[in-house]
Design a protein around this motif. Structure first.
Motif, PDB file in Angstrom:
ATOM      1  N   UNK A  26       0.827  -1.101   0.004  1.00 31.30           N
ATOM      2  CA  UNK A  26       0.169   0.036   0.014  1.00 31.30           C
ATOM      3  C   UNK A  26       0.823   1.235  -0.031  1.00 31.30           C
ATOM      4  N   UNK A  27       2.117   1.237   0.678  1.00 31.35           N
ATOM      5  CA  UNK A  27       2.998   2.406   0.682  1.00 31.35           C
ATOM      6  C   UNK A  27       3.639   2.581  -0.452  1.00 31.35           C
ATOM      7  N   UNK A  28       3.956   1.419  -1.394  1.00 31.38           N
ATOM      8  CA  UNK A  28       4.295   1.944  -2.614  1.00 31.38           C
ATOM      9  C   UNK A  28       3.516   2.057  -3.873  1.00 31.38           C
ATOM     10  N   UNK A  29       2.304   1.148  -3.628  1.00 30.19           N
ATOM     11  CA  UNK A  29       1.375   1.533  -4.603  1.00 30.19           C
ATOM     12  C   UNK A  29       0.046   2.374  -4.457  1.00 30.19           C
ATOM     13  N   UNK A  30      -0.004   2.771  -3.263  1.00 30.30           N
ATOM     14  CA  UNK A  30      -0.966   3.822  -3.022  1.00 30.30           C
ATOM     15  C   UNK A  30      -2.332   3.494  -3.205  1.00 30.30           C
ATOM     16  N   UNK A  31      -2.802   2.315  -2.747  1.00 27.62           N
ATOM     17  CA  UNK A  31      -4.240   1.995  -2.876  1.00 27.62           C
ATOM     18  C   UNK A  31      -5.067   2.168  -1.811  1.00 27.62           C
ATOM     19  N   UNK A  32      -6.187   1.890  -1.879  1.00 26.44           N
ATOM     20  CA  UNK A  32      -7.144   1.967  -0.660  1.00 26.44           C
ATOM     21  C   UNK A  32      -7.432   0.441  -0.531  1.00 26.44           C
ATOM     22  N   UNK A  33      -7.934  -0.054   0.776  1.00 21.06           N
ATOM     23  CA  UNK A  33      -8.147  -1.412   1.038  1.00 21.06           C
ATOM     24  C   UNK A  33      -9.413  -1.462   1.953  1.00 21.06           C
ATOM     25  N   UNK A  34      -9.921  -2.497   1.600  1.00 19.17           N
ATOM     26  CA  UNK A  34     -11.306  -2.941   2.443  1.00 19.17           C
ATOM     27  C   UNK A  34     -11.046  -4.580   2.497  1.00 19.17           C
ATOM     28  N   UNK A  35     -10.657  -5.102   3.749  1.00 22.46           N
ATOM     29  CA  UNK A  35     -10.381  -6.424   4.001  1.00 22.46           C
ATOM     30  C   UNK A  35     -11.471  -7.040   5.005  1.00 22.46           C
ATOM     31  N   UNK A  36     -12.132  -8.071   4.710  1.00 20.16           N
ATOM     32  CA  UNK A  36     -13.029  -8.806   5.443  1.00 20.16           C
ATOM     33  C   UNK A  36     -12.235  -9.957   6.213  1.00 20.16           C
ATOM     34  N   UNK A  37     -12.605 -10.121   7.492  1.00 21.11           N
ATOM     35  CA  UNK A  37     -12.000 -10.915   8.269  1.00 21.11           C
ATOM     36  C   UNK A  37     -12.665 -11.420   9.499  1.00 21.11           C
TER      37      UNK A  37
END
Length: 245
Positions: free
Chosen positions: A169-180
């Motif tokens: 995420x730091x390198x590629x700059x995307x947002x993230x939604x994770x189900x866990x």
């Protein structure tokens, strides 16, 4: 980037969830935490545009590109690692040389150098999951959706891949939604954590988690304190799940 207000979903007479509110600013991460069957996967399907039968209001910023990582990897067994990762680019009609270049860079980022010609049957579970993540990221999405991606992995491999996501995420700059369904995973990866109860599901509570991401966060007092708070919240809404987890 994303704003949801009063999201609901029913199948026939069965209500899966309703009244779901949340927002995800660009570049941030959100973890959906709750027991199996509470609607996490259904919610991700809605966010991915695969399920249009929802109630409520969902706004996603115009032009947002999203990718989806499934629980079971979704790799094509007859394609090599390089072919699986580069598939979205091939389907888009990119030139072969460009695909090779971008796949090579992605495999380096994921620690998969030297495995380009292997088939999924010859990979470990952790390697398969990295290939699935690489295929999702090869198109440079703005939003990455992950549905319990590490649930079937051993503890060491799981922690390694958890550490990898913030780096990517730091390198590629995307947002993230994770189900866990893992409290520790949610606390490590989620800038915001939504705690969902058993069906019919509601957002029971939420937590802000500005310290998430760095490897050393797991050793900090804030990590343990927040994990305890999240566990206590889950115990109130899903006692059996909180104790089992």
């Amino acid at each position: 980037m994303i704003s949801a207000q009063g999201l609901g979903r029913t199948f026939g007479r069965r209500e899966i969830f309703s009244g779901i509110d949340f927002s995800v600013p660009g570049g941030e991460s959100l973890c959906l935490l709750g027991p199996s069957g509470c609607g996490k996967s259904t919610l991700l399907h809605i966010l991915a545009g695969l399920d249009r039968g929802y109630a409520g209001r969902l706004e996603i910023a115009a032009g947002t590109r999203s990718s989806y990582v499934l629980q079971d990897y979704g790799l094509f067994p007859w394609k090599t690692v390089a072919e699986n990762v580069g598939l979205p680019l091939a389907l888009r009609g990119e030139k072969t040389a460009e695909i090779r270049l971008r796949v090579s860079g992605m495999l380096t980022d994921l620690g998969l150098d030297g495995l380009e010609r292997r088939y999924p049957a010859k990979l470990s579970g952790g390697q398969k999951q990295r290939v699935a993540i690489g295929r999702a990221l090869i198109t440079d999405p703005d939003l990455l959706l992950l549905d319990e991606p590490f649930s079937s992995l051993d503890a060491i491999t799981r922690e390694h891949l958890q550490n990898l996501l913030p780096e990517l995420r730091s390198r590629r700059r995307f947002s993230m939604i994770l189900a866990t369904h893992s409290i520790e995973e949610a606390v490590f990866l989620g800038r915001k954590i939504l705690v969902l109860g058993a069906t019919p599901t509601r957002v029971r509570t939420s937590f802000d988690n500005p310290e998430c991401g760095p490897k050393e966060y797991r050793e900090r007092e804030e990590f343990f304190r927040l994990s305890q708070a999240v566990r206590a919240a889950l115990r109130d809404v899903a006692p059996a799940f909180a104790e089992a987890e």
